[in-house]
Write a protein that holds these residues in place. Structure first.
Motif, PDB file in Angstrom:
ATOM      1  N   THR A 125      55.563  71.133  57.596  1.00 56.78           N
ATOM      2  CA  THR A 125      56.120  72.087  56.639  1.00 56.78           C
ATOM      3  C   THR A 125      55.142  72.416  55.520  1.00 56.78           C
ATOM      4  O   THR A 125      55.545  72.817  54.435  1.00 56.78           O
ATOM      5  CB  THR A 125      57.420  71.537  56.030  1.00 56.78           C
TER       6      THR A 125
ATOM      7  N   GLY B 297      56.788  81.809  59.555  1.00 56.45           N
ATOM      8  CA  GLY B 297      57.331  80.969  58.500  1.00 56.45           C
ATOM      9  C   GLY B 297      56.318  79.941  58.038  1.00 56.45           C
ATOM     10  O   GLY B 297      55.159  79.949  58.454  1.00 56.45           O
TER      11      GLY B 297
ATOM     12  N   ASN C  72      66.648  75.131  60.798  1.00 56.11           N
ATOM     13  CA  ASN C  72      65.851  74.091  60.148  1.00 56.11           C
ATOM     14  C   ASN C  72      65.746  74.310  58.638  1.00 56.11           C
ATOM     15  O   ASN C  72      65.628  73.354  57.873  1.00 56.11           O
ATOM     16  CB  ASN C  72      64.440  74.039  60.757  1.00 56.11           C
ATOM     17  N   HIS C  73      65.771  75.562  58.234  1.00 61.35           N
ATOM     18  CA  HIS C  73      65.574  75.872  56.819  1.00 61.35           C
ATOM     19  C   HIS C  73      66.798  75.558  55.965  1.00 61.35           C
ATOM     20  O   HIS C  73      66.696  75.450  54.733  1.00 61.35           O
ATOM     21  CB  HIS C  73      65.188  77.342  56.643  1.00 61.35           C
ATOM     22  N   THR C  74      67.949  75.394  56.601  1.00 66.70           N
ATOM     23  CA  THR C  74      69.166  75.124  55.834  1.00 66.70           C
ATOM     24  C   THR C  74      69.801  73.784  56.201  1.00 66.70           C
ATOM     25  O   THR C  74      70.701  73.318  55.508  1.00 66.70           O
ATOM     26  CB  THR C  74      70.205  76.240  56.070  1.00 66.70           C
TER      27      THR C  74
ATOM     28  N   GLN D  33      65.377  78.779  62.630  1.00 62.30           N
ATOM     29  CA  GLN D  33      66.045  79.306  61.444  1.00 62.30           C
ATOM     30  C   GLN D  33      66.980  78.268  60.824  1.00 62.30           C
ATOM     31  O   GLN D  33      67.035  78.121  59.599  1.00 62.30           O
ATOM     32  CB  GLN D  33      66.846  80.573  61.811  1.00 62.30           C
TER      33      GLN D  33
END
Length: 471
Positions: A350, A339, A316-318, A314
């Motif tokens: 990604t 994801g 990683n997304h921010t 989680q």
């Protein structure tokens, strides 16, 4: 064209497969693997070569053109991507792997992508979890000339990356000579270090001697790190080393072996890494080997590992940096989160669903499959945390080294995820398959389950019962 189908068609074409396999040998005239020379010719990075290598380029170029179409890039973009020698070496390694092993799950390259080489066991710290029990050098560590010879053998095999580790590799007097020798051959050079010796001058020398990547260990915030590393002030020296490395333009990955003693420091260390501007943060699994066997109780539980991996996914997304993990379960956690990022071996894909299937080919534990390790005396193992000798570089010429990679029974076992006890029936076995070093060090059998996985809680209970019995 679908990417997986493209690779499958290359392998399923017996003419192409036979041709590529025959071209994967070493060319004495051009002094490189013939596939590498063919790629250099086909991509326009070379104009002179022997007639056999020129002929090889005629076979390789149509494959590259089809590959460019399959991945929706122009030939010019493909040429730009492979301008660095180690990218071309990596591509040659992939093609060689397809010819030797086919399009199997998980994928096996034609040579180890990476060799992690403990060049010395001398060290200026005394870390509680050290897999190498480092401190003093071995009496029979490879000499400079023997080390050059080992690099020559890895070069001929087609190894893409050499990561010099230890002990502390920066205490070895010839380390800059070794890194430059490897880099001049087109091998990507990395160093795993505790960072305390990286002054501005050392950082500059690392850059000048061909090092492109530094893995610097940080096992918690100040008090935690100093206590775990056994030397007061080591935290401040390591942070200064990180700053000096970044200033010199080196790629920096901060690694953290997570245990019960530093579990709550993870978020703080990631925050520090973001502030410093490092490239990657990598969570390392604790492996009870070396001095780590003395603190086996430090291992986190399957529930804690699951919580940690979900947090990393989680975050990683921010985060402004990439957050990775050596725990193979990271890919399974990501897939369950549904994801658009799938962690594979030391990299986060990604690109969403279009590369999700590819992750099944390249993901999971890479011991004996994507990488091997070598001790300071030349002993070859599946990985640094996996003390099982399969050969010694002093006793191997380039032919027997390649035979070891292609046919060693330990490596063959590690590449077959279907035969792992428990994990072999898991739907995520090709993405994960568990850490084979943890299985080996906990149970003495690399085909046992990884007791750190939430799906192997019964095995974790057996480990805890065994510890109680020993007490």
């Amino acid at each position: 064209m679908d990417r997986i189908r493209f690779f499958a068609e290359v392998v399923d074409n017996p003419v192409a497969k036979t041709a590529i396999k025959s071209l994967s040998g070493y060319c004495h005239l051009c002094q490189k693997n013939r596939l590498e020379v063919a790629l250099e010719l086909a991509l326009g990075y070379r104009d002179k070569a022997c007639w056999k290598c020129r002929l090889a380029s005629k076979v390789v170029k149509p494959v590259l053109e089809r590959g460019a179409k399959a991945f929706n890039v122009t030939y010019g973009e493909l040429k730009e991507k492979f301008k660095d020698a180690y990218w071309r070496r990596g591509l040659a390694n992939v093609i060689k792997g397809l010819a030797n092993f086919g399009m199997q799950k998980p994928f096996v390259p034609g040579a180890p992508f990476q060799v992690v080489w403990d060049v010395t066991y001398a060290c200026n710290l005394r870390c509680r979890h050290c897999y190498a029990t480092a401190g003093k050098p071995l009496e029979d560590e490879l000499t400079t000339e023997e080390a050059f010879d080992a690099i020559d053998k890895f070069d001929r095999l087609g190894v893409t990356i050499i990561a010099f580790s230890g002990g502390e590799p920066l205490v070895r007097r010839d380390i800059f000579d070794l890194t430059k020798y490897a880099a001049d051959k087109g091998i990507y050079v990395a160093i795993a270090t505790n960072g305390t010796l990286i002054t501005e001058d050392v950082a500059r020398k690392l850059k000048e001697s061909g090092v492109g990547y530094l893995q610097i260990s940080l096992d918690g915030l100040k008090q935690t790190h100093d206590r775990f590393r056994g030397i007061s002030g080591s935290f401040d020296r390591t942070v200064e080393g990180i700053k000096n490395a970044l200033k010199a333009g080196l790629f920096v990955n901060v690694s953290m072996t997570v245990t019960k003693y530093n579990y709550r420091d993870v978020e703080g260390v990631i925050g520090l890494c973001e502030t410093l501007g490092v490239n990657w943060f990598m969570h390392y699994n604790f492996i009870p080997t070396g001095r780590g066997r003395e603190i086996v109780e430090a291992d986190i539980s399957p529930e804690q590992r699951e919580e940690l991996l979900k947090f990393l996914y989680q975050r990683n997304h921010t985060s402004s940096i990439q957050l990775l993990s050596t725990a193979p379960q990271f890919a399974r956690v990501a897939l369950q989160c549904e994801g658009n990022m799938v962690p594979t071996h030391f990299y986060n894909i990604t690109a969403g669903d279009r590369l999700r299937e590819l992750a099944g080919f390249i993901g999971g534990c890479g011991a004996g499959r994507f990488y091997i390790s070598m001790r300071a005396n030349g002993d070859i193992q599946p990985c640094v945390f996996f003390p099982l000798k399969v050969g010694n570089i002093r006793e191997l010429d380039h032919r027997s080294l390649e035979d070891l990679w292609l046919h060693n029974h330990v490596f063959e076992d590690l590449r077959d995820k279907d035969i792992i006890e428990g994990c072999g029936t898991c739907r995520y076995r090709y993405y994960c398959g568990g850490c084979r070093a943890r299985a080996y060090n906990y149970f003495g059998d690399y085909l046992k389950p990884d007791p750190g996985c939430i799906r192997n809680k019964n095995w974790w209970k057996q480990v805890k019962i065994s510890e109680l019995e020993l007490q």
